[in-house]
Design a protein around this motif. Structure first.
Motif, PDB file in Angstrom:
ATOM      1  N   THR A 195      59.254   6.207  83.928  1.00 39.95           N
ATOM      2  CA  THR A 195      59.103   5.405  82.732  1.00 39.95           C
ATOM      3  C   THR A 195      59.797   6.088  81.553  1.00 39.95           C
ATOM      4  O   THR A 195      59.804   7.323  81.451  1.00 39.95           O
ATOM      5  N   THR A 196      60.413   5.283  80.701  1.00 39.36           N
ATOM      6  CA  THR A 196      61.081   5.778  79.500  1.00 39.36           C
ATOM      7  C   THR A 196      60.563   4.986  78.305  1.00 39.36           C
ATOM      8  O   THR A 196      59.734   4.085  78.445  1.00 39.36           O
ATOM      9  N   HIS A 197      61.075   5.314  77.130  1.00 37.09           N
ATOM     10  CA  HIS A 197      60.684   4.562  75.935  1.00 37.09           C
ATOM     11  C   HIS A 197      61.116   3.104  76.030  1.00 37.09           C
ATOM     12  O   HIS A 197      60.585   2.241  75.330  1.00 37.09           O
ATOM     13  N   HIS A 198      62.090   2.826  76.906  1.00 40.33           N
ATOM     14  CA  HIS A 198      62.640   1.476  76.984  1.00 40.33           C
ATOM     15  C   HIS A 198      62.230   0.749  78.261  1.00 40.33           C
ATOM     16  O   HIS A 198      62.762  -0.310  78.578  1.00 40.33           O
ATOM     17  N   GLY A 199      61.290   1.310  79.007  1.00 40.58           N
ATOM     18  CA  GLY A 199      60.853   0.682  80.243  1.00 40.58           C
ATOM     19  C   GLY A 199      61.126   1.567  81.444  1.00 40.58           C
ATOM     20  O   GLY A 199      61.364   2.762  81.318  1.00 40.58           O
ATOM     21  N   TRP A 200      61.116   0.960  82.632  1.00 43.93           N
ATOM     22  CA  TRP A 200      61.312   1.721  83.863  1.00 43.93           C
ATOM     23  C   TRP A 200      62.787   1.969  84.131  1.00 43.93           C
ATOM     24  O   TRP A 200      63.640   1.138  83.807  1.00 43.93           O
ATOM     25  N   GLN A 201      63.078   3.099  84.765  1.00 46.39           N
ATOM     26  CA  GLN A 201      64.450   3.496  85.058  1.00 46.39           C
ATOM     27  C   GLN A 201      64.514   4.077  86.470  1.00 46.39           C
ATOM     28  O   GLN A 201      63.628   4.819  86.897  1.00 46.39           O
TER      29      GLN A 201
END
Length: 430
Positions: A195-201
């Motif tokens: 998970t990142t600040h912008h969603g899943w990666q």
């Protein structure tokens, strides 16, 4: 059963007591893009759990007189410069050979850069002396990369084909594969995510290294392997294969290490196990002398299989707690925060750095730069900059390593770099 958090990557869990039916729990998604749930047929990358399979194949090769455990590796792999390293040293991580992927990181390789097993073996063959005293434990994936090459040399076939013929086929592990090509399509394969600040990666990288890792399997197939392992473990006062490979102290006290297995010799709960972390996946596989098997597989980089296994083990001996409840409780662990991205210096910052020199090491690829800004040292590798924290006289701590300078930082002609799996690297000014 598929439990809560079904919109996230998750877990496949198993507890199997000897003589009973296994208890299973699957949570979350194998593919976020397609909304596919994790189930009994989902295959995971189990990372270093693969080492016990590689070690088993080496023991079979020794039994078949294709090699000897006390044999010098250089007799089998003539490119190796360390003439006193034996096959058993590789199996038990006592070769003193540095971890080649750690060395490669010094060249600034990034997540999506591609490298091959051949690239890493070349780094292993550059090493001409042990990084630690003879007999001392140094966990290094390079040991098992070289064991895979030995197996392919003596059998004249690939490790994936050998493992399928000698282990996976006979044990009915038909969903288990060593993946030797990152483009290979595996049925039922999960994707791994963070998970990142912008969603899943996605976390997978274009690298496959059969031997030390890159084993894909299902939870049921891994249970079949542990059942086989326990069947071979019949001597009540010995660990698996201890009659041919000595277990000795490891990097995690009080655990011992033997043929691709850590051992917990706690009286009454004697067990062997291994954890794996690779490309966002994590895995844990444990079998006790009683026959109890515990397996956890995760495709969520923030949900570590070894922590989940520890939680399961705390609960399954509770007299009033059902096994299914223990598995559900283990899935409620808080996620591990993602590692923050390091900020790189801006062009204005670069102008404030004073060059201290460019340095190279004959045991590692590329070169490193040192700069100084105010009272802080900075180490550069392929554009990546780490600010080093002063931790003692001549000692500076970086991102997973320690740098030692012999004199004032005003004039540095050489320094020593110590990584956890690649210690005692001497860098000299170019």
């Amino acid at each position: 059963m598929n439990a809560a958090r079904d919109e996230e990557p998750g877990l496949s869990l198993l507890v199997h007591r000897s003589g009973e039916e296994p208890t299973l729990l699957h949570t979350g998604l194998a593919s976020l893009e397609h909304g596919l749930p994790i189930g009994p047929d989902t295959t995971f990358n189990v990372g270093s759990v693969a080492k016990q399979i590689t070690a088993h194949l080496i023991l079979l090769a020794a039994h078949d007189d294709l090699l000897r455990l006390g044999q010098q590796v250089a007799h089998l792999l003539p490119r190796l410069k360390m003439g006193d390293v034996t096959v058993a040293d590789l199996v038990t991580h006592r070769s003193g050979i540095r971890d080649a992927e750690s060395l490669l990181s010094l060249a600034g390789f990034r997540d999506l850069d591609h490298y091959t097993a051949g690239d890493l073996r070349t780094l292993a063959y550059r090493q001409d002396q042990r990084a630690v005293p003879k007999g001392r434990f140094l966990y290094s994936n390079t040991n098992y990369l070289l064991l895979a090459e030995i197996l392919e040399t003596v059998h004249r076939t690939t490790l994936p084909d050998l493992a399928r013929h000698r282990v996976f086929g006979p044990l009915g592990m038909h969903s288990t594969h060593f993946k030797n090509d990152p483009r290979q399509v595996l049925p039922g394969a999960a994707s791994a995510y963070r998970t990142t600040h912008h969603g899943w990666q996605h976390t997978e990288t274009p690298v496959t290294l059969p031997g030390p890792g890159t084993l894909w399997t299902t939870i049921g197939d891994l249970d079949r392997w542990l059942t086989h392992l326990h069947q071979r473990w019949q001597h009540p006062h010995q660990l698996p294969w201890q009659e041919v490979v000595d277990y000795a102290p490891s990097d995690h006290e009080p655990y011992l290490y033997g043929p691709g297995l850590y051992a917990d010799a706690l009286p009454g709960r004697t067990a062997v196990f291994h954890y794996g972390h690779e490309q966002g996946f994590s895995a844990a596989a444990r079998v006790e002398a009683s026959g109890l098997r515990v397996i956890a597989l995760s495709n969520n980089a923030g949900l570590s299989a070894d922590r989940v296994t520890a939680a399961i083990l705390q609960d399954i001996y509770h007299p009033t707690l059902a096994l299914k409840e223990a598995l559900v409780r283990a899935t409620a662990l808080e996620r591990t925060p993602s590692t923050a991205t390091r900020e790189q210096p801006t062009p204005d910052d670069l102008g404030q750095h004073r060059e201290l020199g460019t340095f190279a090491c004959d045991q590692a690829p590329g070169s490193l730069r040192l700069t100084r800004r105010a009272d802080a040292l900075h180490l550069w590798r392929r554009g990546t900059c780490d600010q080093l924290a002063h931790s003692g006289p001549g000692l500076y701590a970086g991102n997973g390593y320690t740098l030692t300078v012999p004199s004032s930082t005003d004039q540095i002609d050489r320094f020593t770099l110590d990584l956890e799996r690649a210690p005692r690297l001497t860098y000299v000014r170019q």
